[in-house]
Design a protein around this motif. Structure first.
Motif, PDB file in Angstrom:
ATOM      1  N   LEU A  24      21.282  49.823 -48.999  1.00 58.10           N
ATOM      2  CA  LEU A  24      22.018  49.910 -47.741  1.00 58.10           C
ATOM      3  C   LEU A  24      23.338  50.641 -47.944  1.00 58.10           C
ATOM      4  O   LEU A  24      23.804  51.364 -47.064  1.00 58.10           O
TER       5      LEU A  24
ATOM      6  N   ARG B 272      12.305  50.780 -43.797  1.00 56.26           N
ATOM      7  CA  ARG B 272      13.252  50.270 -44.795  1.00 56.26           C
ATOM      8  C   ARG B 272      14.437  49.577 -44.120  1.00 56.26           C
ATOM      9  O   ARG B 272      14.870  48.514 -44.565  1.00 56.26           O
ATOM     10  N   PHE B 273      14.991  50.194 -43.075  1.00 59.89           N
ATOM     11  CA  PHE B 273      16.175  49.651 -42.373  1.00 59.89           C
ATOM     12  C   PHE B 273      15.908  49.631 -40.870  1.00 59.89           C
ATOM     13  O   PHE B 273      16.429  50.489 -40.123  1.00 59.89           O
ATOM     14  N   PRO B 274      15.143  48.661 -40.406  1.00 65.43           N
ATOM     15  CA  PRO B 274      14.774  48.673 -38.976  1.00 65.43           C
ATOM     16  C   PRO B 274      16.013  48.651 -38.078  1.00 65.43           C
ATOM     17  O   PRO B 274      16.886  47.803 -38.246  1.00 65.43           O
TER      18      PRO B 274
END
Lengths: 110, 110
Positions: A18, A93-95
């Protein structure tokens, strides 16, 4: 060895932290690139077609950061470097993160 | 004039740009604060209760950045500075962004 593997280092979104995602998307020029790619079909936008207020070297750096963050895939066709936003795999991966970026008005990005 | 208005400058999320939000959430210590606040009831965590690998001055700076980005509300009660994550109003401004931060494993934040 293809042009893609010879010239360009890519990172799959599944391997992106992230922190790297925030670092990549924390820059207004890179968000502009992401938004413009989202508005075009895959592999239709060459790097030179983006109207960015930066030098050619800085432009190349921005695309390298976007590749390393799993946001953009590139391949060379002749003299053109074509781009694809890795939207499905980055969303997995990062909704929701790309949705926030794509909802930003263009004028907010500086 | 209350302690809140005398000592602390707040920004409502409706006035925060995506750039400011990314700048605030781009720091792993600030994401740790946000995650810990999300796990506690409003106004139960004092600033001094966060186990952060930074100096007291840096800690104060992080909280000031979080206030300015519309992420945290603070008020003083006696000698304690209590905190609230402005989750509903920040979610309304940037739907999905806090969810991405809160989904990050604590060990990923550095």
């Amino acid at each position: 060895m293809s042009a893609r593997s010879r010239n360009l280092t890519h990172t799959h979104p599944s391997e992106v932290s992230l922190q790297d995602a925030f670092d990549a998307l924390g820059d207004p020029v890179r968000r502009t690139i992401v938004r413009e790619l989202a508005g075009a079909p895959d592999w239709t936008r060459a790097c030179g077609t983006f109207d960015l207020p930066v030098s050619k070297a800085t432009r190349s750096h921005h695309f390298a950061v976007l590749r390393a963050a799993g946001l953009v895939e590139q391949r060379d066709e002749g003299t053109r470097r074509l781009n694809r936003l890795r939207r499905p795999e980055f969303d997995q991966r990062f909704p929701g993160l790309l949705d926030v970026v794509l909802a930003e008005p263009a004028t907010d990005s500086g």
